[in-house]
Design a protein around this motif. Structure first.
Motif, mmCIF file in Angstrom:
data_model
loop_
_atom_site.group_PDB
_atom_site.id
_atom_site.type_symbol
_atom_site.label_atom_id
_atom_site.label_comp_id
_atom_site.label_asym_id
_atom_site.label_seq_id
_atom_site.Cartn_x
_atom_site.Cartn_y
_atom_site.Cartn_z
ATOM 1 N N THR A 107 0.827 -1.204 0.000
ATOM 2 C CA THR A 107 0.000 0.000 0.000
ATOM 3 C C THR A 107 0.860 1.251 0.000
ATOM 4 O O THR A 107 0.415 2.312 -0.437
ATOM 5 N N GLU A 110 2.504 2.109 -4.162
ATOM 6 C CA GLU A 110 1.362 1.935 -5.054
ATOM 7 C C GLU A 110 1.787 1.772 -6.511
ATOM 8 O O GLU A 110 1.258 0.926 -7.223
ATOM 9 N N SER A 113 3.906 -1.565 -6.983
ATOM 10 C CA SER A 113 3.142 -2.796 -6.769
ATOM 11 C C SER A 113 2.376 -3.241 -8.013
ATOM 12 O O SER A 113 2.021 -4.417 -8.123
#
Length: 332
Positions: A107, A110, A113
């Motif tokens: 998270t 961002e 990922s």
């Protein structure tokens, strides 16, 4: 629990670069179940033959608040932009009270990922020291076998056992803050001696001048340390994850270090190869200590004996040294 597949399923999937299979194999390696460990060992032995040795493993550490995740987001995006296949092993601290971990690195990264050239694997530190997961070495091997040529290991922060990180990577990067008081006051000599480079983060805006001053102070301090066997003098750089300033210079520094490590020979073997060999030996000794400890405490009735001796030591009726002698003598 999902039924386990045979070792060939994981080996073939990793060789094909299947991220789902890679993730399942890492979960298998991290498991404490004896049957999972036996299967994990077969998988590791199966991928060892085709795991490349020319990968670059970078350990990244720094005090809490230095911006490790934000830095890795910018640094990783740069690396994938120049064609690198990147695996990020982000280690989250484990609560000593609940035993849980947030595992929220995806998270915080961002952009990275969802990058097809990057793979992020958060793992709990558990009860291991040094801010690394207890199976980080094995996870690196699996990622390399899956085709990732650059491995970043993010630790939970600087600690007394941070040498564990240095013992499993090719390049150790220490991130530092500027403008947070006397920069040299909190500097730990042991950690500084291990670092292959220092980077002053958040060198942008109003903090840019403070970062430049901190850079000079750290450079002066590093000159007091003895040179490395290769003659490498750890540089101090500044960078900004916000503006990407200095990010390319950091990677160039890592590449220069690897060239130096490869060019420096010891008895006909490169210093880089010697470093990897020492890491393999450290890995063996770590696993040996873990196995001996499990076997020792797994003996019938031993934990009860330990509890009785602990009570006597706590009450002051028995010296700790004598308690250990009694315990080890009975166990042997």
């Amino acid at each position: 629990m999902r039924p386990r597949q045979p070792a060939s399923f994981y080996i073939d999937g990793i060789r094909a670069g299947d991220r789902l299979v890679l993730s399942r194999a890492i979960t298998l390696v991290e498991s404490h179940r004896p049957d999972d460990q036996a299967l994990a060992q077969a998988v590791l032995e199966g991928v060892l033959a085709f795991a490349p040795t020319d990968t670059i493993r970078v350990g990244i550490t720094g005090v809490p608040g230095v911006g490790k995740s934000t830095f890795i987001e910018a640094f990783g995006t740069y690396l994938t932009g120049i064609g690198k296949r990147l695996a990020v092993l982000a280690v989250d601290p484990t609560s000593q009270r609940s035993g849980g971990s947030i595992l929220g690195d995806k998270t915080r990264m961002e952009t990275l990922s969802v990058n097809p050239q990057a793979y992020i694997r958060p793992s709990p530190a558990g009860d291991s020291l040094g801010g690394v997961a207890h199976r980080t070495r094995e996870t690196m091997l699996l990622c390399e076998a899956a085709g990732f040529d650059t491995i970043l290991v993010e630790t939970v922060g600087v600690g007394q056992s941070e040498t564990l990180v240095h013992g499993m990577v090719d390049f150790f990067l220490l991130l530092m803050l500027a403008g947070a008081g006397d920069e040299l006051q909190g500097m730990k000599r042991g950690i500084m001696e291990l670092a292959d480079a220092l980077a002053i983060t958040k060198a942008d805006g109003d903090n840019a001048a403070a970062a430049r001053r901190a850079r000079v102070e750290y450079e002066n301090a590093l000159h007091l340390f003895p040179p490395t066997p290769t003659g490498w003098q750890p540089p101090v750089l500044t960078c900004s994850a916000l503006t990407n300033a200095g990010i390319a210079d950091l990677w160039a520094t890592i590449e220069q270090h690897q060239v130096r490590m490869t060019a420096t020979q010891r008895d006909g073997v490169s210093e880089r190869t010697c470093h990897r060999q020492r890491q393999a030996l450290d890995w063996f000794r770590t696993l040996l200590r873990q196995r001996i400890e499990r076997q020792f405490f797994g003996q019938p009735g031993l934990r009860e004996q330990v509890q009785q001796l602990e009570q006597q030591v706590q009450a002051g009726d028995l010296l700790p040294t004598r308690a250990v002698e009694q315990l080890v003598g009975k166990a042997i």
